[in-house]
Design an enzyme around this catalytic site. Sequence first.
Site, PDB file in Angstrom:
ATOM      1  N   ASP A  76       0.832  -1.206   0.000  1.00 11.96           N
ATOM      2  CA  ASP A  76       0.000   0.000   0.000  1.00 11.96           C
ATOM      3  C   ASP A  76       0.871   1.262   0.000  1.00 11.96           C
ATOM      4  OD1 ASP A  76      -2.294   1.480   0.046  1.00 11.96           O
ATOM      5  OD2 ASP A  76      -2.798   1.072   2.135  1.00 11.96           O
ATOM      6  N   GLY A  77       0.318   2.327  -0.549  1.00 15.90           N
ATOM      7  CA  GLY A  77       0.987   3.627  -0.468  1.00 15.90           C
ATOM      8  C   GLY A  77       1.615   4.115  -1.761  1.00 15.90           C
ATOM      9  N   ASN A  96     -10.393  -3.045  -6.531  1.00 13.56           N
ATOM     10  CA  ASN A  96      -9.577  -2.115  -7.340  1.00 13.56           C
ATOM     11  C   ASN A  96     -10.148  -1.889  -8.742  1.00 13.56           C
ATOM     12  OD1 ASN A  96      -6.354  -3.138  -5.940  1.00 13.56           O
ATOM     13  ND2 ASN A  96      -7.664  -1.429  -5.376  1.00 13.56           N
ATOM     14  N   TRP A  97     -11.059  -2.762  -9.184  1.00 11.48           N
ATOM     15  CA  TRP A  97     -11.670  -2.532 -10.509  1.00 11.48           C
ATOM     16  C   TRP A  97     -12.449  -1.225 -10.550  1.00 11.48           C
ATOM     17  CZ3 TRP A  97      -9.726  -5.262 -14.215  1.00 11.48           C
ATOM     18  CH2 TRP A  97      -9.373  -6.596 -14.036  1.00 11.48           C
ATOM     19  N   ARG A 119       0.177   7.646  -2.576  1.00 13.16           N
ATOM     20  CA  ARG A 119       0.684   8.711  -1.691  1.00 13.16           C
ATOM     21  C   ARG A 119       2.161   8.979  -1.928  1.00 13.16           C
ATOM     22  NH1 ARG A 119      -1.375   5.888   3.393  1.00 13.16           N
ATOM     23  NH2 ARG A 119      -1.874   4.368   1.778  1.00 13.16           N
ATOM     24  N   TRP A 120       2.906   7.939  -2.205  1.00 12.37           N
ATOM     25  CA  TRP A 120       4.336   8.121  -2.510  1.00 12.37           C
ATOM     26  C   TRP A 120       4.472   9.072  -3.701  1.00 12.37           C
ATOM     27  CZ3 TRP A 120       7.470   7.520  -6.716  1.00 12.37           C
ATOM     28  CH2 TRP A 120       8.847   7.436  -6.491  1.00 12.37           C
TER      29      TRP A 120
HETATM   30  C1  FPP Z   1      -1.902   0.159  -3.356  1.00 11.07           C
HETATM   31  O1  FPP Z   1      -1.431   1.491  -3.387  1.00 11.07           O
HETATM   32  C2  FPP Z   1      -1.307  -0.606  -4.469  1.00 11.07           C
HETATM   33  C3  FPP Z   1      -2.034  -1.175  -5.475  1.00 11.07           C
HETATM   34  C4  FPP Z   1      -3.495  -1.073  -5.554  1.00 11.07           C
HETATM   35  C5  FPP Z   1      -1.394  -1.906  -6.579  1.00 11.07           C
HETATM   36  C6  FPP Z   1      -0.123  -2.606  -6.273  1.00 11.07           C
HETATM   37  C7  FPP Z   1       0.659  -2.742  -7.517  1.00 11.07           C
HETATM   38  C8  FPP Z   1       1.999  -2.706  -7.621  1.00 11.07           C
HETATM   39  C9  FPP Z   1       2.869  -2.659  -6.471  1.00 11.07           C
HETATM   40  C10 FPP Z   1       2.695  -2.692  -8.952  1.00 11.07           C
HETATM   41  C11 FPP Z   1       2.368  -3.783  -9.898  1.00 11.07           C
HETATM   42  C12 FPP Z   1       2.374  -5.154  -9.339  1.00 11.07           C
HETATM   43  C13 FPP Z   1       3.172  -6.157  -9.749  1.00 11.07           C
HETATM   44  C14 FPP Z   1       3.024  -7.510  -9.165  1.00 11.07           C
HETATM   45  C15 FPP Z   1       4.208  -5.978 -10.782  1.00 11.07           C
HETATM   46  P1  FPP Z   1      -2.490   2.655  -3.557  1.00 11.07           P
HETATM   47  O2  FPP Z   1      -2.583   2.974  -4.999  1.00 11.07           O
HETATM   48  O3  FPP Z   1      -3.788   2.277  -2.921  1.00 11.07           O
HETATM   49  O4  FPP Z   1      -1.790   3.799  -2.754  1.00 11.07           O
HETATM   50  P2  FPP Z   1      -2.503   4.965  -1.921  1.00 11.07           P
HETATM   51  O5  FPP Z   1      -3.301   4.302  -0.826  1.00 11.07           O
HETATM   52  O6  FPP Z   1      -1.368   5.752  -1.409  1.00 11.07           O
HETATM   53  O7  FPP Z   1      -3.367   5.727  -2.896  1.00 11.07           O
END
Ligand code: FPP
Length: 259
Positions: free
Chosen positions: A25-26, A73-74, A29-30
Amino acid sequence: MSESDSAALAIDVHALPRHVAIIMDGNGRWARQRGLPRIEGHRKGAESVREVVRAARAIGIPVLTLFAFSEQNWDRPRDEVDALMELLYRYVLDEREEILGNDIRLAAVGELERLPLLVREALGVLMKLSSARQSMVLCLALSYGGREDLARATRSIAERVRQGTLQPEQIDEALVGSYLATAGLPPVDLLIRTSGEMRLSNFLLWELAYAELLFTSTMWPDFRKPDLLAAVAEFQSRERRYGRTSAQLRPPAADAGGS
Ligand code: FPP
């Protein structure tokens, strides 16, 4: 001595978690903290995936499950979903030699039929090619939801009861587990969630029953090998009691007479 070396020293290789699961997660935000589009966070997050898989294999963790895309996530904006699918596709193509060369078996759990055909095919090819590899299982949770998986398993079990091939009294924990997408994998020993959020978000609900939970404020794109080693060291410092008392876990010291 590097940071990673010092963390490595703190690890007992004979007491590794059998199954590590990570809620990555993150990424968003990163990216926002750096004034970048969210997709840049996902790109950098894919680099963390590469590094953490390599590190897990190097220290000997038998199973690593990564929550790469949830059923929920969809509902994200279309361009973000497309970008994540593209990253996944690239990952499966680019890591082929890394996975095969390191004796890793690629597995996937979730509603894979919802993935774009191109991604599904690439995944299927590498899963098949790597199916006999034994040093580590890398399991990607894709279009995955823990409740959805439990509901699906329950439907299958109910169907067998209806057909008369299973009696209700035969339904026990082992049987339920054998109908889940993770059947055959050990239960999760260590769950890591990055970015400071402290939720399970519908991830491996059954499989996490006795997992040690580790929440870190590090954003996933910054989570690298030293962070994994530190998480394993933290896991090894915990006392897992499975409902028992501390005293029950420690055998009494042998007395001087030795009887
Ligand atoms: C959550 O961060 C992350 C995801 C929904 C997707 C994870 C995907 C990857 C790490 C890259 C691709 C995967 C592979 C296996 C190559 P967020 O977008 O919810 O972050 P936020 O909470 O800060 O908005």
